[in-house]
Design a protein around this motif. Structure first.
Motif, short mmCIF file in Angstrom:
data_model
loop_
_atom_site.label_atom_id
_atom_site.label_comp_id
_atom_site.label_asym_id
_atom_site.label_seq_id
_atom_site.Cartn_x
_atom_site.Cartn_y
_atom_site.Cartn_z
N VAL A 74 0.90 -1.06 0.07
CA VAL A 74 0.23 -0.43 -0.31
C VAL A 74 0.74 1.35 0.15
CG1 VAL A 74 -2.05 0.98 1.11
CG2 VAL A 74 -1.95 -1.82 1.21
N VAL A 75 2.01 1.21 1.39
CA VAL A 75 2.70 2.54 1.00
C VAL A 75 3.88 2.46 -0.86
CG1 VAL A 75 4.87 3.27 1.95
CG2 VAL A 75 3.45 2.72 3.28
N ALA A 76 3.69 1.39 -0.96
CA ALA A 76 4.59 1.86 -2.28
C ALA A 76 3.77 2.02 -3.48
CB ALA A 76 5.58 0.14 -2.84
N TYR A 77 1.78 1.50 -3.80
CA TYR A 77 1.50 1.83 -4.27
C TYR A 77 0.94 3.71 -3.89
CZ TYR A 77 0.70 -2.30 -6.79
OH TYR A 77 0.30 -2.95 -7.38
N LEU A 78 0.82 4.06 -2.67
CA LEU A 78 0.90 5.62 -2.90
C LEU A 78 1.98 6.23 -3.12
CD1 LEU A 78 -0.65 5.50 1.38
CD2 LEU A 78 -1.40 6.60 -0.85
N TYR A 79 3.84 5.38 -3.01
CA TYR A 79 4.62 6.32 -3.00
C TYR A 79 4.68 6.34 -4.84
CZ TYR A 79 9.20 7.09 -4.15
OH TYR A 79 10.58 7.60 -4.30
N LEU A 80 4.29 6.06 -5.27
CA LEU A 80 3.92 5.77 -6.92
C LEU A 80 2.80 6.96 -7.39
CD1 LEU A 80 4.91 2.12 -7.55
CD2 LEU A 80 6.39 4.07 -7.92
N ALA A 81 2.20 6.56 -6.45
CA ALA A 81 0.63 7.27 -6.74
C ALA A 81 1.40 9.29 -6.46
CB ALA A 81 -0.53 6.85 -6.26
N VAL A 82 1.45 9.36 -5.59
CA VAL A 82 2.17 10.84 -5.09
C VAL A 82 3.13 11.36 -6.54
CG1 VAL A 82 4.10 12.01 -4.20
CG2 VAL A 82 2.21 11.29 -2.90
N GLY A 83 4.39 10.03 -6.75
CA GLY A 83 5.50 11.03 -7.72
C GLY A 83 4.60 10.85 -8.89
N LEU A 84 3.57 9.83 -9.51
CA LEU A 84 2.49 10.26 -10.56
C LEU A 84 1.83 11.98 -10.53
CD1 LEU A 84 0.77 8.84 -13.26
CD2 LEU A 84 -1.30 8.25 -11.04
N ALA A 85 1.42 12.32 -9.57
CA ALA A 85 1.01 13.37 -9.48
C ALA A 85 1.93 14.65 -9.54
CB ALA A 85 -0.01 13.52 -7.55
N VAL A 86 3.23 14.33 -9.26
CA VAL A 86 3.95 15.31 -9.50
C VAL A 86 4.58 15.59 -10.69
CG1 VAL A 86 6.78 15.92 -8.48
CG2 VAL A 86 4.89 15.09 -6.26
N VAL A 87 4.55 14.63 -11.62
CA VAL A 87 5.36 14.10 -12.41
C VAL A 87 4.18 14.41 -13.89
CG1 VAL A 87 5.92 12.50 -14.64
CG2 VAL A 87 6.95 12.22 -12.39
N VAL A 88 2.80 13.91 -13.48
CA VAL A 88 1.79 14.44 -14.90
C VAL A 88 1.13 15.43 -14.26
CG1 VAL A 88 -0.05 13.35 -16.35
CG2 VAL A 88 1.99 11.91 -15.12
N LEU A 89 0.41 15.93 -12.90
CA LEU A 89 0.10 16.83 -12.84
C LEU A 89 0.76 18.47 -13.31
CD1 LEU A 89 -1.96 16.60 -9.39
CD2 LEU A 89 -2.62 16.29 -12.04
N PRO A 90 2.17 18.46 -13.41
CA PRO A 90 2.36 20.47 -13.60
C PRO A 90 1.97 19.68 -15.60
CG PRO A 90 3.94 19.09 -12.55
CD PRO A 90 2.36 17.82 -12.21
N VAL A 91 1.86 18.87 -16.04
CA VAL A 91 2.09 18.83 -17.51
C VAL A 91 0.55 18.85 -17.98
CG1 VAL A 91 2.14 16.86 -19.91
CG2 VAL A 91 3.89 17.34 -17.81
N VAL A 92 -0.46 18.13 -17.14
CA VAL A 92 -1.80 18.29 -17.19
C VAL A 92 -2.15 19.16 -16.95
CG1 VAL A 92 -3.71 17.52 -16.60
CG2 VAL A 92 -2.16 15.87 -16.55
N TRP A 93 -1.73 19.81 -16.26
CA TRP A 93 -2.63 21.36 -15.63
C TRP A 93 -1.71 22.68 -16.98
CZ3 TRP A 93 -5.28 24.35 -13.64
CH2 TRP A 93 -5.35 25.67 -13.51
N MET A 94 -0.69 21.97 -17.86
CA MET A 94 -0.07 23.53 -18.70
C MET A 94 -1.19 23.10 -20.17
SD MET A 94 1.45 24.92 -21.01
CE MET A 94 2.96 25.51 -19.64
N LEU A 95 -1.42 21.44 -20.54
CA LEU A 95 -2.54 20.81 -21.25
C LEU A 95 -4.07 22.06 -21.49
CD1 LEU A 95 -2.54 17.39 -21.21
CD2 LEU A 95 -1.54 19.00 -23.60
N VAL A 96 -4.46 21.79 -20.34
CA VAL A 96 -5.57 22.75 -19.64
C VAL A 96 -5.77 23.88 -19.84
CG1 VAL A 96 -6.53 20.16 -18.23
CG2 VAL A 96 -5.68 22.16 -17.26
N SER A 97 -4.86 24.55 -19.76
CA SER A 97 -4.76 25.86 -19.21
C SER A 97 -4.78 26.23 -20.82
CB SER A 97 -3.22 26.09 -18.63
OG SER A 97 -3.44 25.39 -17.09
N SER A 98 -3.42 25.56 -21.59
CA SER A 98 -3.86 26.30 -23.06
C SER A 98 -5.07 26.10 -23.89
CB SER A 98 -3.14 24.69 -23.12
OG SER A 98 -3.08 23.85 -24.21
#
Lengths: 360, 416
Positions: free
Chosen positions: A24-48
């Motif tokens: 569970v902790v491992a998946y949580l870690y990966l999920a946080v990482g996913l957010a940090v990596v992907v959200l900025p790019v997604v935010w750029m996409l929707v902002s555009s």
């Protein structure tokens, strides 16, 4: 407090049928990482796809909510609000003008009829919005109107495409020729040449900026796209990658071709190159990404905006203006799109190629 | 050019293009050229013909500039034409090194100030960025080395930023870090939400209770285990103690005041000069963009560790802790060393991302050594190529040491 045992269980667990808490902790870690990596790019996409107004106001909502408007009687564009009357019913109104604390509004249905206008306290007005992606952010810089003179995106796009294509084709040709010579011939000094070529990897590109610039300028390549292409053609990574692969091609094939009186060029072109296709593909992908993303060297060689690559155009555009944020973000998305597509479809080759050579 | 022989139909084809293609294929001018050449010099020497284009480019754009750099470091003036550059001896180096204090370059003349500021910033950047990034990359690689669902997907996600160009990375983060950007908005919402919860007496009590309970349980369990109590008893004991402490803290102390924090004031992340945030974000953004590359190499290193070592350890009843510290990390160490040196070399040459993100600012807060070289040589009216080349020589010295370290490490790795 997490004990050392827990920590190491979390880090080293390999096989588990049931979901251990470390999983569970491992998946949580990966999920946080996913957010940090992907959200900025997604935010750029929707902002555009948001309007300039929403961007300047820094509307923090994910979707491009835009003010609903109606054409007014005197060709003005009127913003639409919703007013709730005292009896609980509500009506959509178009905002005509401020009147102190009140606002002069007219029902949307009768917008042309000035006599139906009435005043309401501004606090009663609720902005009416709908999700409305602004495709103009993309189409305006691409297909004319307004600031294409300041940001000739198509020009930059073409320059980048030209550099990437030419450099990649020549990289493949020149390095595969060298790799062929260094893998299928025996001659004095061969190993020395391999060492010399690979040792150029150790020359830090940032340290030879000045003399490289002087050389390129001396050759008349300053402010020419070829000034970016030619120095990048010979790649030690490329030679290394292709040579390692070509060494696995059996020499019997080449001997047989020589028996049939094939010229050396034909052996290279018709036998070795097709057989080395997998390695060529990896090098091609890497080269496309390198050249498309190149920044520092183009920044030095290309100083006129006619020859800017996309990366240069974007960085200049970013520094210059804040009033065309919508265009900047849209063009950023278009710039990251090609490498993203390459990555999505060829991810396995890229990661395998980089993991095996250890080179970027 | 396919290697099929032209068939009769295509030679007699109706369309002229086909005929031209067929004739082209039969004559093959490229092959004709090389065949003639081969006839004159012999098949053996063709190897050099294949090598020449590559070697010429390497010589012109890699080796020659390297030599030229040393020469230019000893020349002055602002001309880009070699013949017009006067020899000035060690003048450029003297100008860089001429500075009352290298550690505190504020008192230096322009050139020295620029160089030493850039150098110290770069050293600080590398000293912080490399350990932090390697630590996170290693942790991520260790997690991904487990039998995770969708491992390929996760690996691809973490690697994706490596594909993005420095400019795109900088634009994305600049957009997020604006004073009225999304990060400040999110942090503001977070603080508001927290305060809203913490101002409710019951909710604040629950927060204090939960925190105390958690601490007591987590601390209590290993303590109880060490005392040799049965786990069930220990758990119950921890629960009771936790409840009592929490209840006392919650109802006797009524301490919610401290839970309410000040309202969040938006931070100008990339502009605030004294806060240290610009350097923080420079490090963060650069690591964000490059982490995936090192994670991938570390993951390859982890997967090269033979699995039967772990199976043998399991048989012997070795604990997971010991497995991590006695098998995984020692066997990963060679890869780790390579990764550390490689990322140090890269970090020392950082330029693109930070130059687009902060432009070296605010003031000189994030100005790196490569930016010093770039600006000295290529921006402004006086193009001081000599000073830039001299700076390059000094930087090359540092990089040479790092590179030799890498070679040493790689060789040791290859051997054992």
């Amino acid at each position: 407090m997490i004990t050392a045992t827990d920590l190491s269980t979390f880090l080293t667990r390999r096989r588990g049928r049931t979901l251990h808490w470390t999983d569970v902790v491992a998946y949580l870690y990966l999920a946080v990482g996913l957010a940090v990596v992907v959200l900025p790019v997604v935010w750029m996409l929707v902002s555009s796809v948001k309007s300039q107004r929403a961007l300047v106001e820094n509307d923090p909502r994910l979707l491009p909510w835009e003010q609903v408007t109606v054409p007014g009687p005197d060709e003005r564009t009127l913003s639409v609000f919703r007013v709730t009357r005292d009896d609980g019913t509500s009506v959509d109104v178009a905002f005509l003008a401020p009147r102190g604390r009140n606002a002069l509004v007219v029902p949307v249905a009768e917008v042309a009829d000035a006599s139906r206008a009435f005043e309401v306290p501004r606090t009663r007005l609720v902005r009416k919005e709908r999700v409305d992606p602004q495709v103009e952010n993309y189409t305006q810089p691409l297909f004319g109107s307004g600031d294409t003179d300041r940001f000739p995106f198509l020009r930059f796009f073409w320059n980048s495409t030209f550099v990437t294509t030419m450099a990649t084709l020549l990289t493949l040709l020149v390095n595969s020729m060298a790799a062929f010579a260094l893998s299928k011939y025996r001659f004095r000094g061969r190993d020395a040449i391999v060492v010399i070529i690979v040792s150029t990897l150790l020359i830090p590109p940032t340290v030879i900026l000045v003399p490289l610039f002087i050389t390129v300028q001396g050759l008349g390549l300053f402010n020419k796209l070829w000034g970016v292409i030619i120095p990048a053609i010979a790649s030690p990574t490329g030679v290394f990658l292709l040579r390692q692969y070509m060494l696995t091609i059996p020499d019997e094939l080449i001997e047989a071709a020589r028996m049939d009186a094939a010229s050396e060029w034909k052996i290279y072109w018709r036998i070795v190159l097709p057989l080395a296709a997998p390695a060529l593909a990896v090098l091609a992908i890497l080269s496309v990404i390198w050249r498309w993303n190149d920044f520092m060297w183009p920044l030095i060689v290309l100083t006129k905006s006619e020859v800017y690559t996309l990366q240069l155009g974007l960085s200049t555009f970013k520094g210059e203006i804040a009033d065309n944020l919508n265009h900047l973000l849209a063009m950023t998305v278009l710039t990251l799109l090609p490498v993203t597509l390459v990555f999505v479809f060829l991810q396995k080759h890229i990661t395998a190629g980089i993991a095996s050579t250890g080179l970027k | 050019m396919s290697d099929r022989e032209p068939s009769a139909s295509s030679v007699a084809g109706e369309r002229p293009l086909d005929r031209i293609a067929a004739v082209w294929r039969r004559i093959d001018p490229v092959d004709f050229f090389f065949r003639t050449l081969q006839g004159r010099i012999g098949a053996k020497r063709m190897a050099w013909v294949f090598l020449v284009p590559n070697l010429v480019i390497f010589a012109t754009f890699a080796f020659w500039p390297m030599i030229l750099n040393f020469w230019m470091a000893f020349t002055g003036g602002t001309s880009a034409i070699l013949a017009e550059r006067p020899f000035v001896g060690l003048e450029n180096f003297r100008e860089i090194l001429d500075c009352p204090s290298w550690v505190d370059p504020r008192g230096c003349p322009v050139v020295g100030y620029s160089f030493w500021t850039g150098l110290w910033n770069t050293l600080f950047f590398a000293a912080v960025q490399v350990p932090v990034m390697i630590f996170v990359a290693t942790a991520t690689a260790l997690v991904l080395d487990r039998e995770m669902k969708g491992r390929g997907f996760w690996r691809a996600v973490y690697f994706y930023p490596v594909m993005l160009s420095p400019v795109v990375v900088a634009v994305i983060w600049d957009w997020i870090l604006k004073r009225r950007g999304i990060l400040n908005a999110l942090l503001g919402d977070l603080v508001d939400g927290w305060n809203a919860v913490a101002s409710l007496p019951a909710a604040a009590g629950a927060i204090v209770f939960a925190a105390t309970f958690l601490v007591v349980v987590l601390v209590g369990r290993p303590v109880a285990a060490r005392l040799g109590t049965a786990p069930a008893v220990a758990r119950r004991f921890a629960l009771v103690v936790g409840l009592v402490v929490a209840a006392v803290a919650t109802f006797a102390g009524r301490p919610w005041g401290f839970l309410v924090v000040d309202d969040f004031r938006p931070v100008n992340w990339l502009v605030d000069q004294r806060s240290g945030w610009p350097m923080f974000w420079a490090i963060f953004v650069y690591s964000w963009a490059h982490l995936g590359f090192y994670m991938l190499i570390l993951l390859a290193g982890l997967q090269a560790i033979p699995r039967d070592l772990y199976e043998a350890a399991e048989m012997d009843g070795t604990s997971k802790t010991r497995q991590l510290f006695r098998i995984t990390l020692p066997l990963l160490m060679p890869t780790m060393l390579v990764v550390v040196v490689l990322s140090l070399i890269r970090a020392f040459q950082v330029f693109d991302e930070i130059w687009v993100l902060t432009g070296g600012g605010p003031g000189q807060a994030t100005k790196m050594i490569v930016q010093h070289i770039y600006e000295t040589a290529f921006t402004g009216d006086a193009k001081r190529y000599g000073v830039a080349a001299a700076s390059s020589v000094l930087v090359a010295g540092v990089l040479l040491v790092l590179t030799l370290a890498q070679l040493f490490v790689t060789r040791r790795r290859a051997r054992g």
